[in-house]
Structure formats: structure tokens, C-alpha cells
Design a protein around this motif. Sequence first.
Motif, PDB file in Angstrom:
ATOM      1  N   ARG A  78       0.832  -1.202   0.000  1.00  0.00           N
ATOM      2  CA  ARG A  78       0.000   0.000   0.000  1.00  0.00           C
ATOM      3  C   ARG A  78       0.872   1.259   0.000  1.00  0.00           C
ATOM      4  O   ARG A  78       0.627   2.202  -0.742  1.00  0.00           O
ATOM      5  N   LEU A  79       1.921   1.259   0.818  1.00  0.00           N
ATOM      6  CA  LEU A  79       2.826   2.413   0.866  1.00  0.00           C
ATOM      7  C   LEU A  79       3.538   2.623  -0.461  1.00  0.00           C
ATOM      8  O   LEU A  79       3.674   3.758  -0.932  1.00  0.00           O
ATOM      9  N   PHE A  80       4.003   1.544  -1.069  1.00  0.00           N
ATOM     10  CA  PHE A  80       4.689   1.665  -2.354  1.00  0.00           C
ATOM     11  C   PHE A  80       3.732   2.148  -3.447  1.00  0.00           C
ATOM     12  O   PHE A  80       4.118   2.954  -4.299  1.00  0.00           O
ATOM     13  N   ASP A  81       2.483   1.677  -3.420  1.00  0.00           N
ATOM     14  CA  ASP A  81       1.487   2.123  -4.395  1.00  0.00           C
ATOM     15  C   ASP A  81       1.236   3.624  -4.250  1.00  0.00           C
ATOM     16  O   ASP A  81       1.178   4.361  -5.241  1.00  0.00           O
ATOM     17  N   GLU A  82       1.097   4.096  -3.011  1.00  0.00           N
ATOM     18  CA  GLU A  82       0.862   5.517  -2.759  1.00  0.00           C
ATOM     19  C   GLU A  82       2.071   6.348  -3.195  1.00  0.00           C
ATOM     20  O   GLU A  82       1.912   7.431  -3.764  1.00  0.00           O
ATOM     21  N   ALA A  83       3.277   5.848  -2.953  1.00  0.00           N
ATOM     22  CA  ALA A  83       4.487   6.560  -3.367  1.00  0.00           C
ATOM     23  C   ALA A  83       4.562   6.643  -4.887  1.00  0.00           C
ATOM     24  O   ALA A  83       4.927   7.680  -5.446  1.00  0.00           O
ATOM     25  N   SER A  84       4.193   5.576  -5.575  1.00  0.00           N
ATOM     26  CA  SER A  84       4.213   5.573  -7.033  1.00  0.00           C
ATOM     27  C   SER A  84       3.232   6.585  -7.586  1.00  0.00           C
ATOM     28  O   SER A  84       3.543   7.310  -8.539  1.00  0.00           O
ATOM     29  N   LYS A  85       2.047   6.659  -7.000  1.00  0.00           N
ATOM     30  CA  LYS A  85       1.047   7.636  -7.431  1.00  0.00           C
ATOM     31  C   LYS A  85       1.568   9.059  -7.227  1.00  0.00           C
ATOM     32  O   LYS A  85       1.411   9.924  -8.102  1.00  0.00           O
ATOM     33  N   ALA A  86       2.185   9.311  -6.086  1.00  0.00           N
ATOM     34  CA  ALA A  86       2.692  10.651  -5.784  1.00  0.00           C
ATOM     35  C   ALA A  86       3.810  11.057  -6.753  1.00  0.00           C
ATOM     36  O   ALA A  86       3.895  12.205  -7.165  1.00  0.00           O
ATOM     37  N   LEU A  87       4.654  10.106  -7.132  1.00  0.00           N
ATOM     38  CA  LEU A  87       5.749  10.406  -8.033  1.00  0.00           C
ATOM     39  C   LEU A  87       5.278  10.636  -9.467  1.00  0.00           C
ATOM     40  O   LEU A  87       5.921  11.354 -10.236  1.00  0.00           O
ATOM     41  N   SER A  88       4.138  10.060  -9.851  1.00  0.00           N
ATOM     42  CA  SER A  88       3.647  10.198 -11.216  1.00  0.00           C
ATOM     43  C   SER A  88       2.856  11.486 -11.418  1.00  0.00           C
ATOM     44  O   SER A  88       2.512  11.812 -12.553  1.00  0.00           O
ATOM     45  N   LEU A  89       2.580  12.208 -10.357  1.00  0.00           N
ATOM     46  CA  LEU A  89       1.800  13.457 -10.514  1.00  0.00           C
ATOM     47  C   LEU A  89       2.569  14.550 -11.139  1.00  0.00           C
ATOM     48  O   LEU A  89       3.507  14.922 -11.325  1.00  0.00           O
TER      49      LEU A  89
END
Length: 89
Positions: A78-89
Motif C-alpha cells: 500500500r505504501l509503495f502504491d501511494e508513493a508511485s502515485k505521488a511520483l507520477s503526478l
Amino acid sequence: MRIQCKDCGYKARISHSVPMGENPGDIRDLYCQCMDVECGHTFVMKLAFSHTINPPAQSHEQMLLQRLRRLPPAEQQRLFDEASKALSL
């Protein structure tokens, strides 16, 4: 850590503590009770971090990795998924 009753000077115990502010390590409210049965004073004290004398032996990155490894796999993902979303913004 020893706490003394403000009223009678006898030792007091910390029943629980509550973190204050954004970083729980910076300041806490300590809920205390005097151990002298004749006094019984209950009170709240503040415990605050002042400054570092020696930095931690480990880097922040090493400490973060150790904490991540202790998390259940689902929480790690879950943390890695959230980090990936934040980096793609």
C-alpha cells in the motif's frame, strides 16, 4: 525517568502519555498520579525533546528500511502504491 508530585514531592507514576503535534517524539503530555495515598494528586506534565547530542548510529534511510521490513506485506505494498502515485503526478 522519575517524576515527583508537585504538591508533596513524593514519587509519582506515569499512567499514560499522549503525543502532541505532528512529530510524536517531540512533545508528549504525561498523565501522572502521586503514589502517596494521602496525597493522590493527579496531574499532567509535558515532556519535550530539546536537541541531539550525538546523531543516530544509523542513517535515516537505514532506519526507514528497518521499519518498512517490519510492516506486513500488504501494508508495504500500500505504501509503495501511494508513493508511485505521488511520483507520477
